[in-house]
Design an enzyme around this catalytic site. Structure first.
Site, short mmCIF file in Angstrom:
data_model
loop_
_atom_site.label_atom_id
_atom_site.label_comp_id
_atom_site.label_asym_id
_atom_site.label_seq_id
_atom_site.Cartn_x
_atom_site.Cartn_y
_atom_site.Cartn_z
N ALA A 312 6.49 -1.12 -5.74
CA ALA A 312 5.69 -1.21 -4.51
C ALA A 312 4.43 -0.22 -4.47
O ALA A 312 4.48 0.83 -5.31
CB ALA A 312 6.28 -0.82 -3.22
N CYS A 313 3.36 -0.80 -4.27
CA CYS A 313 1.98 0.20 -3.91
C CYS A 313 1.54 -0.26 -2.73
O CYS A 313 1.83 -1.14 -2.16
CB CYS A 313 0.88 -0.10 -5.30
SG CYS A 313 0.18 -1.89 -5.30
N PRO A 314 0.55 0.63 -2.28
CA PRO A 314 0.12 0.49 -0.73
C PRO A 314 -0.63 -1.05 -0.64
O PRO A 314 -0.41 -1.37 0.59
CB PRO A 314 -1.05 1.53 -0.85
CG PRO A 314 -0.58 2.65 -1.82
CD PRO A 314 0.02 1.82 -2.90
#
Length: 762
Positions: A312-314
């Site tokens: 997950a990344c922003p």
């Protein structure tokens, strides 16, 4: 032949839906399977599946990017994937569907005690040249490779021993290497001249090995199409469509090369791609490989184990999928099956099921945003950053497998003594990025709607009841929710669900007090830590415990956060936000250029890492205060690294390998879409020359944008946003900034990089 049904669906139902359907039909037809496809999209269902087709289907393929009703497929083996994966990895998906159908049918027959050759073969009858199923009572080795559905399950009563699948035991003196990545591509070399076909019976003995019984008691009659194993060896599972060759024949797998860019993930794969194996007979010396490389004995079983991961990344655009790809490759290389769930601003995809988590040997979380770990209780759990999972995937997988079993079912495992891995993002930074990722949709929608309201005139929205006025009202509503969303999900990252209510309330108060995004950040952290403290410290009788999450924590946390924001925090933060807004709005000349240089350099320095995200979060937060120039500088600076590298691979071919030059085409597309991560493969290979070059180019682009006072109302979109009227103003100087940054990056690369010792092939 297997009977399959499929559903393809994408949000628009225009391109991916029909491309995936056509690809599945074509490959199924080539493999001799019967496939019926239902397509879904924005216009509804086309070619709906009939109840009879569903009832007769051996397996179901769901290649969907949107939610579809699965209740009508109850009891059927399901293969879930995305439309993009169905287009690119069609053969693998068809094979997996047939494999699951075969296993499902065999398991059902075994439970009923009626397993027969026809039960096992149904839907997967070998074609000409394929090996038949193992005979009843035969001892054999079994396993799986990444081409499922080519190794039939043994009949009831057949004993199985661990061993690699689809690799037949060579006769005495024969050496071989096999490709385990594709289905049934390994020839079975013989040690004696005069090879025999896959459907004929071999001679009574070869190389002095006595022939063994080919059929156990009660074995079925008919021509035996499987060569008998040699003395002293166990029988291995048969290859599918594997031509037999003469002694000394050897097939080598071609190594996979290329720069990897983001792509979707969905299938559970369990082999690493082309690898070497040779199954030597007991007591038979192993011959050297013609290339001089030592041959390696395959593992005793495939896969060696199972891993699950969450990335997950922003933004959920680049790092999320690139890290998932890297972890998949690393796990395959070690012989482990892996399933990766990707989480981003669009939500979770390829969500892990409880069954997959229960079967996993270890869990890897590579995330820069909050990922709940409750469902992984009792599992070995390694938490790291998405950047570490991308750049050091091999090490991350090794350390996850090296973790000890957790001491209890609640606390995740810790690293063994002496083991080091880059820690997950620092707490405050990770929580902030989680809030920013949930805030982005509000900023994008609000900014573009406000820009569209100005198409009809800069003051057209002042006329009540008109379309410009409606667009302006919708855009203002989206911006009004920006700060509450930031605060609410920042608090959620800290305290999970108990933090949502006080976070949103504190964010709304910050909006009303004109504290802007700084007030939202303060409210989010305050609400998160207050809610977490109350959750952990308050103890109620067991019969009243249910009141804590729905009454006690929301009431007390909202009261505490609201009072502190109103009487203590709100006014000072509002004053600070006002001063910052006035300072940035009044910047011009040298000050603006210096700010553009700083923001541009930060964006390119780590291409999507913490410094890049800090500059991006700063610019996005200012959009809510109608300060648009920093956002313009950040986006143009993020586009130039991939674009400059792509241009350099064209004008300075001698400085790049053929592989890098081919990857330059993909990097150009990523750059146009404002995906800075397109520069990562180049920076990883030559960081001392590439990173200074892209930092220089991005700093130039940011400085030019700020110098001309370019304003951008949307936080993402790249060049595609330029087509929206008033989204960027002034447009001409902004394009000039993009061109200047791209040329500066290319020039720096030409100066710093040296020609390769051997000129690359044209």
């Amino acid at each position: 032949m297997a009977k399959l049904v499929a559903v393809t669906a994408c949000p628009t139902g225009i391109a991916h839906t029909f491309m995936a359907a056509e690809a599945l039909r074509r490959v199924a037809d080539l493999k001799g399977h019967d496939l019926t496809v239902e397509t879904r999209g924005a216009e509804g269902v086309r070619t709906p599946l009939e109840e009879q087709a569903v009832a007769q289907a051996d397996a179901v393929i769901l290649a969907t990017d949107i939610t579809v009703d699965e209740s009508r497929f109850h009891g059927k083996p399901l293969v879930r994937t995305s439309t993009a994966a169905a287009i690119r990895d069609t053969e693998r998906i068809i094979d997996e569907a047939v494999a699951r159908a075969t296993l499902h049918r065999t398991a059902a027959a075994t439970e009923a005690g009626t397993a027969t050759p026809s039960d096992v073969r149904s839907g997967t009858e070998p074609q000409h040249g394929e090996a038949p199923l193992p005979l009843a009572g035969a001892s054999q080795s079994s396993g799986t490779a990444s081409g499922p559905a080519r190794t039939p399950a043994p009949l009831a009563g057949a004993a199985q021993a661990p061993g690699p699948a689809r690799t037949p035991a060579p006769l005495a003196g024969a050496s071989q290497s096999s490709d385990t990545d594709g289905p049934a591509r390994t020839p079975a070399p013989l040690a004696a001249p005069g090879g025999f076909s896959g459907q004929s019976r071999p001679p009574a003995s070869l190389a002095g090995a006595p022939r063994q019984t080919e059929q156990a008691q009660g074995g079925s009659s008919g021509p035996a199409r499987t060569p008998a194993p040699l003395a002293g060896t166990q029988r291995q599972s048969e290859p599918s469509r594997a031509p037999l060759s003469t002694a000394g024949a050897s097939r080598r797998a071609e190594p996979s090369t290329g720069v990897s860019f983001p792509r979707p993930h969905g299938l559970l794969t369990d082999s690493s791609g082309p690898t070497r194996s040779d199954a030597a007979l007991a007591g038979t010396p192993r011959r050297a490989d013609p290339t001089g490389e030592p041959l390696r004995t395959p593992p005793s079983s495939t896969p060696a184990g199972t891993l699950v991961a969450v990335t997950a990344c922003p933004t959920g655009i680049a790092h999320t999928f690139m890290a998932a790809e890297a972890l998949t490759r690393a796990a395959r290389a070690k012989g482990y099956a892996i399933r990766v769930e990707t989480q981003g601003s669009v939500g979770a995809k390829n969500t892990l099921t409880p069954e997959e988590i229960a079967q996993a040997d270890a869990v890897i979380i590579g995330a820069d945003t909050h990922v709940s770990t409750e469902r992984f209780a009792g599992k070995r759990l390694l938490q790291t950053s998405v950047g570490e999972a991308l750049k050091q995937a091999d090490r991350v997988v090794e350390q996850a497998l090296a973790l000890p079993e957790p001491a209890d079912a609640v606390r995740p495992a810790v690293l063994p003594t002496g083991a080091r891995v880059k820690a997950e993002p620092a707490g405050a930074y990770k929580h902030l990025l989680t809030g920013v990722s949930f805030m982005l949709p509000f900023v994008v929608a609000g900014g573009l709607l406000l820009a569209l309201s100005f198409v009809f005139g800069i003051d057209a929205y002042k006329q009540p009841g008109t379309l410009p006025a409606a667009l302006k009202g919708i855009g203002d509503a989206a911006f009004a929710l920006m700060v509450p969303a930031l605060a609410g999900y920042l608090a959620y990252s800290i305290a999970d669900r108990p933090g949502l209510a006080p976070g949103f309330i504190g964010g709304m108060l910050a909006q009303q007090l004109n504290a802007g995004f700084l007030g939202g950040i303060a409210a989010g952290f305050l609400a998160g830590f207050v809610a977490r403290t109350l959750r952990d410290r308050i103890r109620l009788p067991r019969n009243l415990e249910g009141l804590k999450p729905v009454l006690v924590i929301p009431l007390l946390s909202a009261l505490i956060v609201g009072l502190l924001m109103t009487y203590v925090i709100g006014a000072p933060v509002a004053a600070l936000m006002g001063a910052l807004t006035r300072f940035l709005t009044g910047m011009s000349g040298a000050n603006a250029v210096l700010l553009g240089l700083l923001l541009g350099a930060m964006v390119a320095f780590d291409t999507g890492g913490p410094i890049n995200k800090a500059a991006y979060a700063f610019a996005v937060g200012l959009l809510g205060s109608s300060t648009f120039t920093p956002m313009a500088a950040v986006m143009v600076a993020g586009m130039t690294p991939p674009l400059g590298l792509a241009l350099a691979t064209v004008v300075a071919k001698s400085r790049f390998t053929l592989q890098e030059r081919e990857a330059g085409k993909a990097a150009a597309v990523l750059g146009l879409a404002f995906i800075t991560e397109g520069a990562i493969p180049y920076a990883a290979r030559d960081p001392l020359r590439v990173i200074p070059s892209i930092v220089f180019g991005s700093a130039v682009a940011g400085a030019v944008s700020m110098g001309f006072g370019c304003a951008l109302r949307a936080p993402h979109g790249g060049v595609f946003v330029l087509a929206i009227p008033n989204a960027v103003a002034p447009l001409g100087p902004y394009v000039l900034a993009l061109v200047a940054g791209t040329l500066a990056t290319t020039l720096a690369l030409v100066v710093l990089k040296r020609p390769l010792p051997v000129p690359p092939a044209p």
